[in-house]
Write a protein that holds these residues in place. Structure first.
Motif, PDB file in Angstrom:
ATOM      1  N   ALA A   1       0.441   8.169   0.144  1.00 54.51           N
ATOM      2  CA  ALA A   1       0.302   7.942  -1.296  1.00 54.51           C
ATOM      3  C   ALA A   1       0.380   9.238  -2.090  1.00 54.51           C
ATOM      4  O   ALA A   1       0.736   9.230  -3.279  1.00 54.51           O
ATOM      5  N   ARG A   2       0.075  10.364  -1.436  1.00 54.22           N
ATOM      6  CA  ARG A   2       0.117  11.658  -2.129  1.00 54.22           C
ATOM      7  C   ARG A   2       1.527  12.059  -2.501  1.00 54.22           C
ATOM      8  O   ARG A   2       1.729  12.913  -3.366  1.00 54.22           O
ATOM      9  N   LEU A   3       2.534  11.440  -1.858  1.00 55.22           N
ATOM     10  CA  LEU A   3       3.917  11.779  -2.151  1.00 55.22           C
ATOM     11  C   LEU A   3       4.455  11.038  -3.372  1.00 55.22           C
ATOM     12  O   LEU A   3       5.543  11.326  -3.856  1.00 55.22           O
ATOM     13  N   HIS A   4       3.679  10.067  -3.855  1.00 54.31           N
ATOM     14  CA  HIS A   4       4.044   9.292  -5.053  1.00 54.31           C
ATOM     15  C   HIS A   4       5.424   8.637  -4.921  1.00 54.31           C
ATOM     16  O   HIS A   4       6.197   8.590  -5.870  1.00 54.31           O
ATOM     17  N   HIS A   5       5.714   8.160  -3.727  1.00 55.48           N
ATOM     18  CA  HIS A   5       6.976   7.448  -3.517  1.00 55.48           C
ATOM     19  C   HIS A   5       6.897   6.090  -4.200  1.00 55.48           C
ATOM     20  O   HIS A   5       5.853   5.434  -4.181  1.00 55.48           O
ATOM     21  N   PRO A   6       7.983   5.638  -4.829  1.00 56.13           N
ATOM     22  CA  PRO A   6       7.925   4.353  -5.538  1.00 56.13           C
ATOM     23  C   PRO A   6       7.733   3.139  -4.635  1.00 56.13           C
ATOM     24  O   PRO A   6       7.316   2.077  -5.105  1.00 56.13           O
ATOM     25  N   LEU A   7       8.051   3.266  -3.336  1.00 63.50           N
ATOM     26  CA  LEU A   7       7.900   2.156  -2.401  1.00 63.50           C
ATOM     27  C   LEU A   7       6.754   2.449  -1.434  1.00 63.50           C
ATOM     28  O   LEU A   7       6.641   3.564  -0.924  1.00 63.50           O
TER      29      LEU A   7
END
Length: 218
Positions: A68-74
């Motif tokens: 979640a720390r990577l803020h990926h949209p999926l």
């Protein structure tokens, strides 16, 4: 014991690619655990057996959840992997032996994806100091696996005093010896684990060689 992946494994991977959301995943979580995650853990243990009494390497098995720390949209990955590597902060800077499954098939072998500049400088010094060992290692690797060791190269290669080393002084990143298998009957069942295990064992000398290099700059 690794008993193999199944067509349901591939169905799940295509499903998460087409329906990458929490509701769909929760409805299919049992399929994920039973047909993908549990077999991958078993396969990782099988691949790691030659390293049980070999100090320095660890086994990592990925999970489907994105960081979640990577803020990926999926929220979920579309593949799953296991890898054997040194206990380091970032795997991509270090050599690893890996297995990955995707909707299209599987890949397994050796990778040094994003080595540091200082690592590649140490690599050039090492092969220049003992070119015969390095060139023989490449020959033996290709002979045993049937797959050449390849790499991304510099647009302007580094100069090499030894002409035989010139192609290898040009190596920049993405060093690999990797076998790819498309989805098909041969991909299902325990024989896949046997093939992957055999190739991983054939690649141990290559892995050890590059671990020597990265250890010089640890």
């Amino acid at each position: 014991m690794f008993e193999g992946f199944t067509p349901e494994t591939i169905d799940f991977l295509w499903g998460i690619r087409m329906n990458n959301n929490r509701d769909w995943f929760l409805e299919h979580k049992k399929q994920y655990v039973d047909t993908l995650y549990t077999p991958m853990k078993a396969l990782g243990q099988q691949l790691f057996e030659p390293f049980l009494e070999k100090p320095g390497s660890i086994l990592k098995v990925s999970r489907i959840y994105r960081d979640a720390r990577l803020h990926h949209p999926l929220p979920y990955k579309e593949s799953l992997w296991c890898c054997i590597r040194q206990d380091v902060d970032w795997w991509a800077e270090n050599p690893c032996l890996f297995f990955e499954i995707r909707p299209e098939g599987v890949s397994y072998g050796f990778s040094l994806w994003h080595p540091r500049t200082v690592t590649m400088e140490a690599y050039r010094q090492k092969i220049a100091a003992d070119p015969d060992r390095f060139l023989d290692l490449l020959r033996q690797t290709e002979l045993s696996t049937g797959i050449p060791v390849t790499a991304e190269v510099y647009k302007r290669p580094k100069p090499a005093e030894n002409p035989a080393l010139a192609p290898y002084f040009a190596w920049k990143a993405d060093i690999g010896c990797i076998r790819n298998e498309e989805v098909g009957e041969a991909m299902f069942g325990p024989a896949l684990g046997d093939r992957a295990r055999a190739m991983i064992e054939q690649l141990i000398p290559l892995y050890d060689y590059f671990c020597e290099i990265t250890a010089m700059n640890a």
